[in-house]
Design a protein around this motif. Structure first.
Motif, PDB file in Angstrom:
ATOM      1  N   GLY A 317       0.781  -1.219   0.000  1.00  0.00           N
ATOM      2  CA  GLY A 317       0.000   0.000   0.000  1.00  0.00           C
ATOM      3  C   GLY A 317       0.814   1.271   0.000  1.00  0.00           C
ATOM      4  N   ASN A 318       2.122   1.182   0.244  1.00  0.00           N
ATOM      5  CA  ASN A 318       2.949   2.378   0.314  1.00  0.00           C
ATOM      6  C   ASN A 318       3.983   2.457  -0.801  1.00  0.00           C
ATOM      7  N   GLN A 319       4.007   1.465  -1.688  1.00  0.00           N
ATOM      8  CA  GLN A 319       5.076   1.420  -2.666  1.00  0.00           C
ATOM      9  C   GLN A 319       4.895   2.466  -3.761  1.00  0.00           C
ATOM     10  N   ILE A 320       6.017   3.006  -4.227  1.00  0.00           N
ATOM     11  CA  ILE A 320       5.998   3.939  -5.352  1.00  0.00           C
ATOM     12  C   ILE A 320       6.409   3.250  -6.640  1.00  0.00           C
ATOM     13  N   ARG A 321       7.101   2.114  -6.513  1.00  0.00           N
ATOM     14  CA  ARG A 321       7.614   1.451  -7.706  1.00  0.00           C
ATOM     15  C   ARG A 321       7.688  -0.054  -7.465  1.00  0.00           C
ATOM     16  N   SER A 322       7.377  -0.810  -8.518  1.00  0.00           N
ATOM     17  CA  SER A 322       7.457  -2.270  -8.455  1.00  0.00           C
ATOM     18  C   SER A 322       8.501  -2.780  -9.443  1.00  0.00           C
ATOM     19  N   TYR A 323       9.305  -3.715  -8.975  1.00  0.00           N
ATOM     20  CA  TYR A 323      10.327  -4.368  -9.793  1.00  0.00           C
ATOM     21  C   TYR A 323       9.959  -5.849  -9.849  1.00  0.00           C
ATOM     22  N   VAL A 324       9.514  -6.311 -11.004  1.00  0.00           N
ATOM     23  CA  VAL A 324       9.078  -7.701 -11.143  1.00  0.00           C
ATOM     24  C   VAL A 324      10.105  -8.457 -11.992  1.00  0.00           C
ATOM     25  N   LEU A 325      10.700  -9.506 -11.410  1.00  0.00           N
ATOM     26  CA  LEU A 325      11.693 -10.309 -12.129  1.00  0.00           C
ATOM     27  C   LEU A 325      11.129 -11.657 -12.557  1.00  0.00           C
ATOM     28  N   GLN A 326      10.084 -12.130 -11.900  1.00  0.00           N
ATOM     29  CA  GLN A 326       9.356 -13.344 -12.267  1.00  0.00           C
ATOM     30  C   GLN A 326       7.882 -13.133 -11.916  1.00  0.00           C
ATOM     31  N   PRO A 327       6.965 -13.618 -12.769  1.00  0.00           N
ATOM     32  CA  PRO A 327       7.131 -14.492 -13.944  1.00  0.00           C
ATOM     33  C   PRO A 327       7.454 -13.731 -15.228  1.00  0.00           C
ATOM     34  N   TYR A 328       7.500 -12.404 -15.173  1.00  0.00           N
ATOM     35  CA  TYR A 328       7.869 -11.593 -16.342  1.00  0.00           C
ATOM     36  C   TYR A 328       8.819 -10.510 -15.854  1.00  0.00           C
ATOM     37  N   GLN A 329       9.366  -9.740 -16.791  1.00  0.00           N
ATOM     38  CA  GLN A 329      10.348  -8.705 -16.457  1.00  0.00           C
ATOM     39  C   GLN A 329       9.708  -7.327 -16.652  1.00  0.00           C
ATOM     40  N   MET A 330       9.610  -6.554 -15.557  1.00  0.00           N
ATOM     41  CA  MET A 330       9.043  -5.222 -15.684  1.00  0.00           C
ATOM     42  C   MET A 330       9.363  -4.380 -14.452  1.00  0.00           C
ATOM     43  N   VAL A 331       9.703  -3.124 -14.689  1.00  0.00           N
ATOM     44  CA  VAL A 331       9.783  -2.131 -13.626  1.00  0.00           C
ATOM     45  C   VAL A 331       8.732  -1.082 -13.941  1.00  0.00           C
ATOM     46  N   LYS A 332       7.861  -0.804 -12.960  1.00  0.00           N
ATOM     47  CA  LYS A 332       6.776   0.149 -13.184  1.00  0.00           C
ATOM     48  C   LYS A 332       6.707   1.130 -12.031  1.00  0.00           C
ATOM     49  N   LEU A 334       4.488   3.544 -10.014  1.00  0.00           N
ATOM     50  CA  LEU A 334       3.052   3.581  -9.789  1.00  0.00           C
ATOM     51  C   LEU A 334       2.494   5.001  -9.761  1.00  0.00           C
ATOM     52  N   ARG A 335       3.353   6.002  -9.745  1.00  0.00           N
ATOM     53  CA  ARG A 335       2.886   7.396  -9.767  1.00  0.00           C
ATOM     54  C   ARG A 335       2.694   7.896 -11.181  1.00  0.00           C
ATOM     55  N   THR A 336       3.576   7.484 -12.079  1.00  0.00           N
ATOM     56  CA  THR A 336       3.547   7.993 -13.451  1.00  0.00           C
ATOM     57  C   THR A 336       3.061   6.960 -14.466  1.00  0.00           C
ATOM     58  N   ASN A 337       3.011   5.676 -14.049  1.00  0.00           N
ATOM     59  CA  ASN A 337       2.715   4.546 -14.936  1.00  0.00           C
ATOM     60  C   ASN A 337       3.817   4.317 -15.968  1.00  0.00           C
ATOM     61  N   TYR A 338       4.967   4.978 -15.788  1.00  0.00           N
ATOM     62  CA  TYR A 338       6.122   4.712 -16.653  1.00  0.00           C
ATOM     63  C   TYR A 338       6.610   3.302 -16.368  1.00  0.00           C
ATOM     64  N   GLU A 339       6.836   2.523 -17.421  1.00  0.00           N
ATOM     65  CA  GLU A 339       7.315   1.162 -17.218  1.00  0.00           C
ATOM     66  C   GLU A 339       8.329   0.778 -18.278  1.00  0.00           C
ATOM     67  N   THR A 340       9.161  -0.196 -17.927  1.00  0.00           N
ATOM     68  CA  THR A 340      10.173  -0.706 -18.850  1.00  0.00           C
ATOM     69  C   THR A 340      10.412  -2.180 -18.556  1.00  0.00           C
ATOM     70  N   SER A 341      10.725  -2.926 -19.589  1.00  0.00           N
ATOM     71  CA  SER A 341      11.042  -4.343 -19.421  1.00  0.00           C
ATOM     72  C   SER A 341      12.532  -4.567 -19.197  1.00  0.00           C
ATOM     73  N   ASP A 342      13.315  -3.498 -19.266  1.00  0.00           N
ATOM     74  CA  ASP A 342      14.767  -3.608 -19.091  1.00  0.00           C
ATOM     75  C   ASP A 342      15.109  -3.595 -17.597  1.00  0.00           C
ATOM     76  N   THR A 343      14.738  -4.656 -16.903  1.00  0.00           N
ATOM     77  CA  THR A 343      14.977  -4.707 -15.457  1.00  0.00           C
ATOM     78  C   THR A 343      16.467  -4.732 -15.133  1.00  0.00           C
ATOM     79  N   LYS A 344      17.249  -5.413 -15.969  1.00  0.00           N
ATOM     80  CA  LYS A 344      18.690  -5.474 -15.733  1.00  0.00           C
ATOM     81  C   LYS A 344      19.309  -4.086 -15.839  1.00  0.00           C
ATOM     82  N   GLY A 345      18.899  -3.338 -16.860  1.00  0.00           N
ATOM     83  CA  GLY A 345      19.423  -1.994 -17.027  1.00  0.00           C
ATOM     84  C   GLY A 345      19.085  -1.100 -15.844  1.00  0.00           C
ATOM     85  N   VAL A 346      17.833  -1.174 -15.370  1.00  0.00           N
ATOM     86  CA  VAL A 346      17.417  -0.362 -14.229  1.00  0.00           C
ATOM     87  C   VAL A 346      18.240  -0.716 -12.997  1.00  0.00           C
ATOM     88  N   LEU A 347      18.371  -2.008 -12.712  1.00  0.00           N
ATOM     89  CA  LEU A 347      19.117  -2.432 -11.522  1.00  0.00           C
ATOM     90  C   LEU A 347      20.615  -2.162 -11.672  1.00  0.00           C
TER      91      LEU A 347
END
Length: 374
Positions: A317-332, A334-347
């Motif tokens: 309930g307090n998160q600003i951003r989600s980093y999903v590595l499984q079952p798919y790759q996505m960083v999103k 939650l304030r802007t809805n900006y997302e990318t599948s380049d999780t490795k690049g972000v990390l």
């Protein structure tokens, strides 16, 4: 010009309009003359801190002028090349100039975002504090991943990173860490990172290979400039010394040199454990003043208040951003809805897209609020 090239040129022109507005291009030469006159004052370096601040402000203005004039000239040069190539039907010249325009558009958009970093403390150095949330080893490992991500981002920016304090996890990772990041606009870029960051992955610590969700909180506050007076009543604080519980090796203190300062009126607790006791006391006091200054900034800005309210307990309930590595790759975000599948690049520290989207949203929100106020 071809339609695509014309659109690119129009985008660059819009970026130049904003840069000119932020720079106040008509008065910029006169302000630079004033800076130059002050720099030539033979008594300038009688106060080294004030002199360094003046030199930084002057250089910032010089960089802004050079950036604006450089983009403006490069736009004119490439438009002229395209027109010349079309007259002579030279496809190679046209293609090269169009490619240069695309690269220039990306540069102009980046500089446009940087020009929005004009808040009271945006140009300051910053403290970055990372705290693992509930979840034991999982969250501690996630905290260390975030720490690495921000250090990599700062290094790519050419910023100086100094570890101020660190508490190791019981089995892996870190429970907490505080960094001082030095560089122009360090606080302006990082301030949008305050909040809870959520990770979803297959746990490397789970023999059953189940998915786990981990939370870590990030707090960012500006390093207080020497020209900003923050009064701390000695009777309002408690200073404790203790032995560091760092990550091990040569950085573990063998004496009680780590320092913890508790500010009773606000409940703020700051620590420093990586230096000598005297240095740690100085670092912790500066960090406390920065936290108190951040609270003052929060009072003045509803936008900042909203961002820091999001930096509550590290949990659902307090998160600003989600980093999903499984079952798919996505960083999103939650304030802007900006997302990318380049999780490795972000990390690995590629955060400018996420930060830029949040910054642009904050600026547009501020503009709407000001318009409503009028």
């Amino acid at each position: 010009m071809r339609a695509e090239a014309q659109n690119t040129a129009d985008q660059i022109s819009k970026s130049l309009e904003l840069l000119a507005q932020r720079l106040d291009v008509e008065t910029a030469p006169y302000r630079l003359e004033e800076f130059n006159a002050r720099v030539e004052d033979p008594n300038l370096w009688d106060n080294p801190d004030a002199a360094q601040k003046l030199m930084r402000e002057r250089q910032s203005l010089v960089d802004a002028i050079d950036t604006y004039e450089g983009i403006k000239q490069e736009l004119a040069d490439n438009v002229e090349l395209i027109e010349l190539g079309e007259m002579e039907e030279d496809e190679e010249v046209i293609s090269d100039a169009e490619a240069a325009l695309k690269a220039l558009a990306e540069k102009a958009a980046q500089k446009e975002l940087e020009a929005l970093l004009n808040g009271e403390a945006d140009s300051n150095d910053t403290f970055l504090e990372i705290n693992a949330g509930a979840g034991g080893t999982e969250s501690c490992d996630w905290a260390s991943m975030l720490a690495r991500m921000y250090v990599r981002w700062a290094e790519k920016k050419g910023y100086k990173v100094d570890l101020q304090a660190e508490s190791a996890g019981d089995e892996a990772g870190i429970k907490s860490a505080t960094y001082k990041i030095e560089g122009h606009n360090a606080y302006g870029w990082l301030k949008s990172e305050s909040g809870v960051h959520r990770l979803v992955r297959i746990s490397p610590f789970d023999s059953a290979a189940k998915r786990h969700t981990s939370f870590t909180s990030v707090k960012v506050y500006p390093v207080v400039d020497d020209n900003i007076e923050i009064e701390v009543n000695p009777s309002d604080i408690r200073i404790d010394t203790y032995r560091s519980s760092g990550a091990g090796g040569q950085h573990v203190n063998t004496t009680d040199s780590a320092v913890r300062i508790t500010h009773h009126p606000t409940g703020i607790v700051v620590t420093s454990s990586e230096k000598s006791q005297h240095q740690n006391r100085d670092i912790a006091m500066k960090a406390l003043k920065s936290r108190l200054y951040q609270m003052e900034l929060d009072k003045r800005s509803a936008l900042v208040n909203e961002a820091h309210e999001n930096a509550g307990d590290a949990g659902w309930g307090n998160q600003i951003r989600s980093y999903v590595l499984q079952p798919y790759q996505m960083v999103k975000d939650l304030r802007t809805n900006y997302e990318t599948s380049d999780t490795k690049g972000v990390l690995d520290g590629d955060l400018d897209g996420l930060m830029g989207a949040t910054l642009a949203l904050a600026v547009s929100g501020k503009s709407r609020a000001e318009a409503q106020g009028d």
